[in-house]
Design an enzyme around this catalytic site. Structure first.
Site, PDB file in Angstrom:
ATOM      1  N   PRO A   1     -27.791  -1.814  -1.414  1.00  0.00           N
ATOM      2  CG  PRO A   1     -26.058  -3.164  -2.126  1.00  0.00           C
ATOM      3  CD  PRO A   1     -26.604  -1.799  -2.263  1.00  0.00           C
ATOM      4  CE  LYS A   2     -22.622   0.533   1.172  1.00  0.00           C
ATOM      5  NZ  LYS A   2     -22.666   0.199  -0.254  1.00  0.00           N
ATOM      6  CB  ILE A   3     -27.983  -0.062   7.226  1.00  0.00           C
ATOM      7  CG1 ILE A   3     -28.967  -0.426   8.346  1.00  0.00           C
ATOM      8  CG2 ILE A   3     -27.417   1.334   7.378  1.00  0.00           C
ATOM      9  CD1 ILE A   3     -28.303  -0.546   9.710  1.00  0.00           C
TER      10      ILE A   3
END
Length: 360
Positions: free
Chosen positions: A181-183
């Site tokens: 889910p991270k950028i």
């Protein structure tokens, strides 16, 4: 969908090109390039990548000298990886409540939690935010009490302190996560940054069996196998090239959400200094959370309940009442947060939220 990674043709091409070279897949030149890109972006002297963002915190703690029995102050609102990372080698996480404005550690409560056994503070920059009290207050406290500041910056790549330092560089060591889910994502993966040569050297040995140098079998310290892979690095390099445009888009999405929902009194956003920080998820407190989630799901809109108070998780079951953490456990909700969201999709999401509350 509440969140999804964003991979495209560039990542596919990079992996195919590497495979055509007949590489060994284990970390090597592309991993070094990925580490260099992280170091340059954050302004850190050293960057070391590992297999995930929980192990990165464990290695950070071990490298700075935390041992079994030492106490480490952690926020009671965070992903459970934060306390688990030190619990792994029997250090003791001490849970402290967070600021209602930022969900970062409340420094006054931290001061009250320090004991003779406190070895470190693990400061989590929740959703890319820095504490309302300011990072210098934590730096000064750690200096005064002779304890170590570790930054769990898992959610903060692309976020900076007002003094221009990238979040993660104020502590002795900072940690990032590249989970889905991270950028930016490499599927799983983590990175540690530090300006301390000795700490960097310890981390490199700890992640590679305690080897005295790459590729040999001479071990003058205990170490483990937490290495990265070249396939992940191929993806990571391409993701880093896209980071800045994602930073811009993340901020645009936040601004649109807050604009469209500003008159909905049942939905409250947390403070976000967009001049410095980049929101990872779009976190809110909402009224009638379960009913809202059900209504949005019926309209094909995914949401996710925010982290509950860790001390009340069965895995820990530690006595104590933490007002802000408890409140987030009851009202906290992440809105759809994927970077691919279009303005029209955000408008649709907000229209449905408005429709729900008007119908109550």
């Amino acid at each position: 969908m509440q969140m999804q990674p964003w991979f495209a043709e560039e990542e596919k091409k990079a992996i195919c090109e590497y495979m055509d070279e007949g590489g060994f897949l284990t970390e090597f030149k592309r991993t070094e390039k990925f580490e260099q890109m992280i170091a340059e972006y954050t302004g850190a002297k050293h960057s070391i990548v590992v297999n995930n963002g929980t192990i990165s915190l464990t290695l950070a703690a071990m490298a700075v000298g935390i041992e079994a029995g030492d106490e480490v102050i952690v926020p009671n609102y965070t992903m459970i990886a934060t306390p688990n990372s030190v619990k792994m080698f029997d250090a003791v996480p001490v849970f402290v409540d967070v600021e209602p404005e930022t969900l970062c550690l409340d420094i006054e409560k931290v001061k009250n939690a320090i004991t003779a056994k406190t070895k470190a503070i693990m400061l989590v920059s929740a959703n890319g935010r820095y504490p309302k009290s300011g990072i210098k207050a934590f730096e000064d406290l750690c200096k005064e009490k002779n304890i170590i500041l570790i930054e769990d910056s898992a959610q903060s790549l692309g976020s900076f302190y007002p003094d221009g330092r990238h979040i993660g560089t104020a502590g002795l060591v900072g940690s990032f996560s590249f989970s889905a889910p991270k950028i930016i994502s490499t599927g799983q993966g983590g990175a540690l940054i530090t300006n301390d040569d000795e700490v960097a050297n310890k981390i490199r040995r700890l992640k590679d069996f305690g080897r005295s140098g790459g590729g040999n079998d001479i071990h003058d310290s205990i170490g483990f196998n937490f290495k990265f892979t070249e396939l992940q690095a191929c993806i990571g390099i391409e993701q880093m090239k896209k980071l800045q445009q994602r930073v811009v888009r993340k901020k645009e999405i936040f601004e649109l959400y807050t604009k469209l929902l500003k008159d909905v009194k049942e939905v409250k956003f947390f403070e976000q200094d967009l001049s410095c920080t980049t929101p990872w998820f779009y976190d809110t407190t909402v009224e009638n959370r379960e009913e809202l989630q059900k209504f949005l799901k019926e309209n094909n809109i995914g949401t996710r309940v925010m982290y509950g108070p860790i001390n009340k998780q069965v895995a820990y079951n530690v006595e104590g009442e933490h007002e802000v953490s408890n409140m987030i456990g009851q009202k906290g909700l992440w809105l759809p947060s994927t970077t691919q969201l279009t303005d029209d999709e955000i408008k649709y999401i907000c229209s449905k939220i408005i429709e729900f509350y008007k119908g109550l």
